[in-house]
Design a protein around this motif. Structure first.
Motif, PDB file in Angstrom:
ATOM      1  N   MET A 133       0.871  -1.266  -0.161  1.00  0.00           N
ATOM      2  CA  MET A 133       0.083   0.216  -0.073  1.00  0.00           C
ATOM      3  C   MET A 133       1.061   1.324  -0.100  1.00  0.00           C
ATOM      4  SD  MET A 133      -2.608  -1.798  -0.011  1.00  0.00           S
ATOM      5  CE  MET A 133      -3.840  -0.491  -0.279  1.00  0.00           C
ATOM      6  N   LYS A 135       1.302   5.846  -0.550  1.00  0.00           N
ATOM      7  CA  LYS A 135       0.676   7.180  -0.393  1.00  0.00           C
ATOM      8  C   LYS A 135       1.460   8.218  -0.978  1.00  0.00           C
ATOM      9  CE  LYS A 135       3.380   8.110   3.948  1.00  0.00           C
ATOM     10  NZ  LYS A 135       3.604   8.403   5.347  1.00  0.00           N
ATOM     11  N   ARG A 147       1.792  11.494  -9.088  1.00  0.00           N
ATOM     12  CA  ARG A 147       1.912   9.981  -8.754  1.00  0.00           C
ATOM     13  C   ARG A 147       3.090   9.275  -8.353  1.00  0.00           C
ATOM     14  NH1 ARG A 147      -1.957   7.463 -13.174  1.00  0.00           N
ATOM     15  NH2 ARG A 147      -1.685   5.669 -12.101  1.00  0.00           N
ATOM     16  N   GLY A 149       5.203   8.043  -5.274  1.00  0.00           N
ATOM     17  CA  GLY A 149       4.770   7.819  -3.853  1.00  0.00           C
ATOM     18  C   GLY A 149       5.962   7.401  -2.981  1.00  0.00           C
ATOM     19  N   ARG A 152       3.333   2.863   2.296  1.00  0.00           N
ATOM     20  CA  ARG A 152       2.488   3.305   3.418  1.00  0.00           C
ATOM     21  C   ARG A 152       2.553   2.195   4.382  1.00  0.00           C
ATOM     22  NH1 ARG A 152      -3.566   5.891   3.569  1.00  0.00           N
ATOM     23  NH2 ARG A 152      -3.842   6.184   5.695  1.00  0.00           N
ATOM     24  N   SER A 177      -2.933   2.669  -3.371  1.00  0.00           N
ATOM     25  CA  SER A 177      -3.701   3.411  -2.135  1.00  0.00           C
ATOM     26  C   SER A 177      -5.200   2.834  -2.076  1.00  0.00           C
ATOM     27  CB  SER A 177      -3.934   4.973  -2.819  1.00  0.00           C
ATOM     28  OG  SER A 177      -4.897   5.228  -3.806  1.00  0.00           O
ATOM     29  N   SER A 178      -5.845   3.386  -0.843  1.00  0.00           N
ATOM     30  CA  SER A 178      -7.279   2.946  -0.563  1.00  0.00           C
ATOM     31  C   SER A 178      -8.198   3.545  -1.508  1.00  0.00           C
ATOM     32  CB  SER A 178      -7.340   3.561   0.971  1.00  0.00           C
ATOM     33  OG  SER A 178      -7.168   4.644   1.165  1.00  0.00           O
ATOM     34  N   THR A 179      -7.658   4.646  -2.341  1.00  0.00           N
ATOM     35  CA  THR A 179      -8.871   5.444  -3.206  1.00  0.00           C
ATOM     36  C   THR A 179      -8.452   4.914  -4.449  1.00  0.00           C
ATOM     37  OG1 THR A 179      -6.920   7.076  -3.502  1.00  0.00           O
ATOM     38  CG2 THR A 179      -8.582   7.555  -1.947  1.00  0.00           C
ATOM     39  N   GLU A 181      -5.876   4.254  -6.421  1.00  0.00           N
ATOM     40  CA  GLU A 181      -4.845   5.050  -7.279  1.00  0.00           C
ATOM     41  C   GLU A 181      -3.390   4.008  -7.323  1.00  0.00           C
ATOM     42  OE1 GLU A 181      -4.399   9.690  -7.297  1.00  0.00           O
ATOM     43  OE2 GLU A 181      -4.831   8.639  -5.092  1.00  0.00           O
TER      44      GLU A 181
END
Length: 436
Positions: A133, A135, A147, A149, A152, A177-179, A181
């Motif tokens: 994961m 961020k 983009r 990153g 995380r 990501s949790s969204t 992406e």
């Protein structure tokens, strides 16, 4: 008739490592340059061999070189800041494409089982997925990294479950990501974070250089993170060496037992580092790979193996297992990765002001590292702490070494009565003494 194969001798000596590595977790980073240079095939074969020997493998692969080649061919110049590029949508599209192509190529090679290949008969299940994961780096010094990153969280439970199922886990330098992406990550950071999250036994970083060298160009075999960080401060943050050294230091500081810096240019580096005592690269660890310590009863076998050749040559008086067990508290040993490579003993007498320095021995393969001097210095330190004012030694072969280290020729009657009565006149050992 007796045949002789160097491989057989190497295989015998590698057997302790085969046993030690079984069931252990290794995280291996292979940079994109290795694949571009044609080293992928042989590296895959070595990784498959480790898998068959019971090593739990997580392989992180880099793609920086391949992405650069695509961008150059299309005339795209990325914006760079703080040793990272800004991954906008245009660059990210190339990153995702190259990562997918590289992953598929690796999975295909790890599935190769033709009769004329080293992977014949080996079934490898390779698994990738959304295991890291991420961020965004966000805005730094006024630059929006878009983009690009950083890690995380590693889904360590899922990775462990896959490893326990005998799968090889393959990770690209991408994070999710949790969204929903996808972010471009640094491969060395991914490897480091995965190793820390898994509490891996080893983090192995395969780059272009053989490891770290001193000012004279000599390879540094072992460093602690504290010793390595000054080298990190001197390195260019944009260089691979800096990224790998940072990852190695961070991993070693946060619980990874051993981190290794190796070169993919050396076709034998990976196996040589793992299955020989001295290795071929630089190891960074908080733990002492070689340590000088008080001997323990479990060291008796190693002491016998070290001393026996010297006893046969008449350099040392033969010592039985029973005698070593009885006197074990008198001994210091130098242990190197589980092998006793040096020892010395401090024998005390009723006269508390004098003691005997005995059984100073160093394995022939390790006599160039001042280990005898280290043993002598520690014996002298212990003797002073116990109020001993004078050391004596008896020797038939190494009188000059003792003379070079402050001992002087002495007479037999200067020995304590108990030791004088036990003197073997047939050996005619020279008596040397040193005041403390």
């Amino acid at each position: 008739m007796t045949t002789s194969f160097s491989f057989v001798d190497w295989f015998r000596h590698s057997s302790p490592y085969i046993n030690a590595h079984r069931g252990r977790t290794f995280v291996v980073l292979v940079e994109g340059e290795a694949m571009a240079a044609g080293r992928g095939e042989s590296l895959i074969q070595d990784l498959a061999l480790l898998h068959t020997l019971g090593v739990k493998l997580v392989v992180v692969f880099g793609i920086r070189h391949q992405v650069h080649a695509v961008l150059d061919s299309e005339g795209i110049v990325p914006v760079r800041h703080q040793a990272r590029w800004v991954a906008d949508d245009t660059i990210m599209a190339r990153v995702e494409r190259v990562a997918a192509e590289q992953r598929l190529w690796l999975e295909a090679r790890l599935s190769l089982g033709l009769p004329n290949t080293p992977l014949h008969g080996i079934e490898l299940t390779t698994v990738s997925g959304n295991l890291v994961m991420a961020k965004p780096l966000g805005v730094r010094d006024g630059v929006d990294f878009q983009r690009s990153g950083e890690v995380r969280r590693v889904r360590s439970g899922a990775v462990r479950a896959l490893l326990d199922q005998q799968s090889l886990v393959l990770l690209p330098p991408l994070g999710f990501s949790s969204t929903g992406e996808v972010f471009d990550l640094d491969a060395a950071e991914v490897a480091q974070q995965v190793a820390v999250a898994l509490r891996a036994d080893k983090l192995i970083l395969l780059g272009q250089s053989d490891g770290l060298c001193d000012e004279g160009g000599q390879l540094l075999r072992q460093l602690t993170p504290a010793q390595a960080r000054p080298l990190l401060a001197e390195a260019d943050p944009a260089e691979e060496r800096s990224r790998h050294l940072e990852a190695a230091c961070e991993a070693a500081t946060h619980g990874v037992a051993r981190t290794h810096l190796l070169s993919w240019r050396d076709a034998d580096a990976l196996l040589a580092e793992l299955f020989t005592r001295d290795g071929v690269g630089t190891m960074i660890t908080e733990h002492r790979y070689e340590q000088l310590r008080a001997a323990e009863i479990d060291d008796i076998g190693g002491l016998l193996e070290l001393l026996e050749p010297l006893e046969k040559r008449g350099m040392l008086v033969p010592r039985s297992r029973e005698r070593l067990e009885h006197e074990i508290d008198d001994y210091l040993v130098i242990e190197r990765d589980g092998m006793v490579i040096g020892c010395a003993a401090l024998h005390r007498f009723t006269d508390a002001s004098v003691a005997e320095l005995a059984c100073v021995a160093v394995h022939p393969d390790y006599r160039s590292g001042a280990r005898g001097e280290r043993l002598l210095a520690e014996i002298e330190r212990l003797a002073r702490r116990q109020g001993i004012q004078r050391l004596f030694a008896l020797t038939t072969h190494t009188a000059h070494w003792f003379l070079e280290h402050g001992f002087v020729p002495s007479a037999l009657d200067e020995l304590p009565p108990l030791r004088r009565d036990a003197y073997n006149h047939a050996r005619q050992s020279k008596v040397l003494c040193k005041g403390l």
